[in-house]
Design an enzyme around this catalytic site. Structure first.
Site, PDB file in Angstrom:
ATOM      1  N   ARG A   6      -4.478 -10.387   3.138  1.00  3.74           N
ATOM      2  CA  ARG A   6      -4.557 -10.287   1.613  1.00  3.74           C
ATOM      3  C   ARG A   6      -3.147  -9.664   0.910  1.00  3.74           C
ATOM      4  O   ARG A   6      -2.904  -8.534   1.292  1.00  3.74           O
ATOM      5  CB  ARG A   6      -5.732  -9.592   1.447  1.00  3.74           C
ATOM      6  CG  ARG A   6      -5.886  -9.436  -0.191  1.00  3.74           C
ATOM      7  CD  ARG A   6      -7.396  -8.612  -0.425  1.00  3.74           C
ATOM      8  NE  ARG A   6      -7.554  -8.580  -1.875  1.00  3.74           N
ATOM      9  CZ  ARG A   6      -7.209  -7.466  -2.528  1.00  3.74           C
ATOM     10  NH1 ARG A   6      -6.266  -6.553  -2.049  1.00  3.74           N
ATOM     11  NH2 ARG A   6      -7.420  -7.544  -3.899  1.00  3.74           N
ATOM     12  N   LYS A  45       0.745  -1.147   0.091  1.00  2.00           N
ATOM     13  CA  LYS A  45       0.079   0.123  -0.133  1.00  2.00           C
ATOM     14  C   LYS A  45       0.803   1.174  -0.064  1.00  2.00           C
ATOM     15  O   LYS A  45       2.008   1.048   0.362  1.00  2.00           O
ATOM     16  CB  LYS A  45      -1.016   0.014   1.046  1.00  2.00           C
ATOM     17  CG  LYS A  45      -2.199  -1.036   1.209  1.00  2.00           C
ATOM     18  CD  LYS A  45      -3.168  -0.561  -0.004  1.00  2.00           C
ATOM     19  CE  LYS A  45      -4.171  -1.523  -0.318  1.00  2.00           C
ATOM     20  NZ  LYS A  45      -5.225  -1.782   0.674  1.00  2.00           N
TER      21      LYS A  45
END
Length: 279
Positions: free
Chosen positions: A258, A224
């Site tokens: 994930r 991210k």
């Protein structure tokens, strides 16, 4: 704690399950376009299976910041061959279909997917909850501010953790009122979806509070942008940091992680499990 699909039961134990990300999009922030060809797609699926993925998440529409939506037809053209590819290589591994469109979810489940991963928290398509009920599909409810196209436009919260918890609690209440079994719901605080770097860090610091919702907890931290901003790393350089965060999330009670790089996170959570189980 466990969830049940039409064909299998998924049990959560002392280590989080590792969900491999399979993006079949041309514009995803990390791996857009890499798996559009069948050979590359099959190779990536084999790699994730060999590296110990417990689940695979298939997505055909980018949800990166400022992404434009795609048509239902285009999304189906991307995800259905990917699901078929996974099923040809592994008959039983749980597959989640990452979509906000009920018809994409329905056809994905028919093709062999097991779980619906809806980043809108069942808000964008009112027919989605009925698909989940009819197909006995567990649902991942994620928090997202606005839509991918505008979620990063000056996100502001008074109390980011409590506001996300309140949102997820409302979504659980709404879904169960429609007839969805509460034991079929997984929650995701939505790191990076309408959050600043500080918001993401605060969520991670207080991750254990999301367990009070009484549902399995999924964390999607992989590669991210906040990792890149904190450590000055390009997208493809963030897998070590992702694995370190995976280990931290395991200590905070995460049930599913994930990630793009399955191998490093599997190593991290297996070490965590070994420590937990040591005498």
């Amino acid at each position: 704690m466990r969830i049940t699909t039409r064909n299998k039961t998924i049990t959560f134990g002392p280590r989080p399950l590792v969900m491999g990300i399979l993006n079949v999009t041309p514009d995803s922030f990390s791996d857009g376009g890499r798996y559009s060809q069948k050979e590359a797609l099959s190779a990536q699926v084999r790699t994730m299976l060999d590296n110990g993925a417990d689940l695979i998440d298939v997505g055909g529409e980018s949800t990166r910041p400022y992404a434009e939506p795609v048509s239902e037809h285009e999304e189906l053209q991307r995800v259905l061959p990917a699901i078929a590819c996974i099923r040809a290589l592994h008959r039983t591994i749980p597959i989640s279909i990452d979509t906000t469109k009920a018809e994409v979810a329905r056809q994905g489940l028919q093709e062999g997917a097991d779980i619906i991963n809806d980043v809108s928290g069942l808000r964008f398509d009112p027919a989605m909850v009925r698909i989940a009920i009819d197909y006995q599909a567990p649902v991942i409810l994620m928090h997202m501010r606005k839509t991918p196209k505008d979620m990063q436009d000056e996100p502001v919260y008074d109390d980011v953790v409590q506001e996300i918890i309140d949102f997820l609690a409302e979504r659980i209440s709404w879904a169960t009122a429609q007839g969805l079994d509460r034991e079929q719901i997984i929650v995701d605080p939505g790191l990076g979806f309408g959050k600043t770097v500080i918001h993401n860090l605060t969520i991670l610091k207080h991750l254990g509070k999301f367990k009070n919702l009484g549902c399995p907890l999924l964390v999607g931290h992989s590669r991210k942008g906040f990792i890149g901003k904190l450590l000055s790393l390009e997208t493809q350089e963030r897998d070590l940091a992702t694995a370190l965060l995976s280990s931290y999330c395991a200590t905070q009670g995460a049930d599913i992680l994930r990630v793009h790089d399955v191998e490093k996170t599997v190593q991290a959570v297996r070490l965590h499990e070994a420590i937990i189980l040591a005498p």
